[in-house]
Design a protein around this motif. Structure first.
Motif, PDB file in Angstrom:
ATOM      1  N   MET A 122       0.960  -1.284   0.088  1.00  0.00           N
ATOM      2  CA  MET A 122       0.005  -0.337   0.042  1.00  0.00           C
ATOM      3  C   MET A 122       1.082   1.121  -0.181  1.00  0.00           C
ATOM      4  SD  MET A 122      -3.373  -0.420  -0.055  1.00  0.00           S
ATOM      5  CE  MET A 122      -4.114   1.323   1.169  1.00  0.00           C
ATOM      6  N   ASP A 124       1.604   3.882  -3.087  1.00  0.00           N
ATOM      7  CA  ASP A 124       1.045   5.371  -2.964  1.00  0.00           C
ATOM      8  C   ASP A 124       2.259   6.006  -3.225  1.00  0.00           C
ATOM      9  OD1 ASP A 124      -1.081   6.979  -1.729  1.00  0.00           O
ATOM     10  OD2 ASP A 124       0.306   7.847  -0.483  1.00  0.00           O
ATOM     11  N   ASN A 132      -6.554   2.419  -3.615  1.00  0.00           N
ATOM     12  CA  ASN A 132      -5.990   3.653  -3.518  1.00  0.00           C
ATOM     13  C   ASN A 132      -7.089   4.707  -4.282  1.00  0.00           C
ATOM     14  OD1 ASN A 132      -4.513   6.133  -4.143  1.00  0.00           O
ATOM     15  ND2 ASN A 132      -2.692   4.934  -3.152  1.00  0.00           N
ATOM     16  N   ILE A 192      -2.894   8.831  -0.849  1.00  0.00           N
ATOM     17  CA  ILE A 192      -3.451   8.270   0.475  1.00  0.00           C
ATOM     18  C   ILE A 192      -2.617   9.296   1.299  1.00  0.00           C
ATOM     19  CG2 ILE A 192      -3.848   6.867   2.455  1.00  0.00           C
ATOM     20  CD1 ILE A 192      -4.443   4.600  -0.020  1.00  0.00           C
TER      21      ILE A 192
END
Length: 289
Positions: free
Chosen positions: A96, A100, A170, A216
């Protein structure tokens, strides 16, 4: 839907999240339009809402049609992976964060390379900001090269299905920053991309242009010098307005202008290359964003 099936078919994730998106839209419309709790440029105007939803449908259809080709490319590179990464809670969080980080550079490139801006501009062309603005996407992202920015994750060793799942997750989470209903999230403003930060990103105020590329985490903007806080009232849209609610015009306006310029006679190869790939604001007859 079974979670394992969702990982095998990550393209349906946004459809799974759709009821939450629509519930947020209804609530924002109720408090904004019916109870006059939000600014005028947060209100819902039917022609634009229809345009936004059609753009989302066109974008989703293109993703499905091009998905098999992109998946095949990812699988080819996955054969050359550097590591065999097994998905655990820790590696999922790592994926993640890594995705990002890649998203930040994709987003920044989409503002700095005209070929990519031609696709991304559709998302910025609205002069309003509400949850439906998140649906304002372009079917041209595959041609613009968005998928190239996730290739490093596949080469490192993350399974392509998990990579696509995290990319879509995302993007799904970014839906919630397209609102004027939330003013500030307090201490979270230091770490997360928030509605306040993303309102700045959609602004055409001179100090807001090309700021806050975060997906994010806002930490990338803070690290790489592209952060700008929301201080003055945001004026939404682009400095070269599209002035249309026709989804095809919104999608192809910048492509039309770019190819018109590149076809002009007596241009050198270097000049044509610059028209296609230099920053949007440096182009002839282009005032920027």
């Amino acid at each position: 839907m079974d979670f394992n099936a969702l990982i095998q078919h990550p393209e349906v994730l946004l459809l799974v999240l759709a009821p939450i998106f629509f519930a947020c839209i209804v609530l924002e419309w109720y408090f904004g339009d019916k109870r006059n709790k939000l600014p005028l440029n947060a209100r819902y105007h039917l022609p634009e809402v229809v345009c936004n939803f059609v753009l989302a449908g066109m974008h989703q259809l293109t993703d499905i049609l091009t998905g098999l080709l992109i998946a095949a490319i990812y699988l080819q590179f996955f054969d050359w992976r550097l590591f065999d990464i097994q998905m655990t809670v820790a590696t999922f969080i790592l994926l993640m964060v890594a995705q990002d980080f890649c998203y930040y550079w994709f987003h920044r490139a989409s503002h700095k390379i005209r070929w990519m801006w031609a696709a991304h501009v559709a998302h910025h062309s609205s002069e309003n900001m509400n949850f439906s603005t998140a649906f304002r996407q372009s079917l041209m992202y595959p041609l613009a090269g968005m998928w190239l920015f996730w290739l490093p994750l596949v080469i490192v060793g993350f399974d392509p299905n998990w990579v696509v799942f995290v990319v879509l997750l995302n993007l799904g989470l970014q839906f919630f920053v397209h609102t004027q209903a939330i003013k500030s999230l307090g201490i979270l403003e230091w770490v997360l991309n928030t509605p306040s930060h993303h309102r700045v990103h959609h602004g055409r105020n001179p100090q807001y242009i090309d700021k806050n590329y975060a997906g994010i985490l806002i930490i990338w903007d803070r690290l790489f010098g592209t952060f700008e806080p929301e201080v003055e009232t945001v004026e939404y849209g682009i400095t070269k307005p599209v002035n249309s609610f026709n989804p095809l015009v919104v999608t192809f306006a910048e492509w039309r202008d770019m190819f018109y310029e590149v076809r002009q006679p007596n241009l050198s190869f270097k000049q044509r290359f610059q028209i296609l790939f230099s920053a949007p604001q440096t182009q002839p007859h282009d005032e920027g964003r």
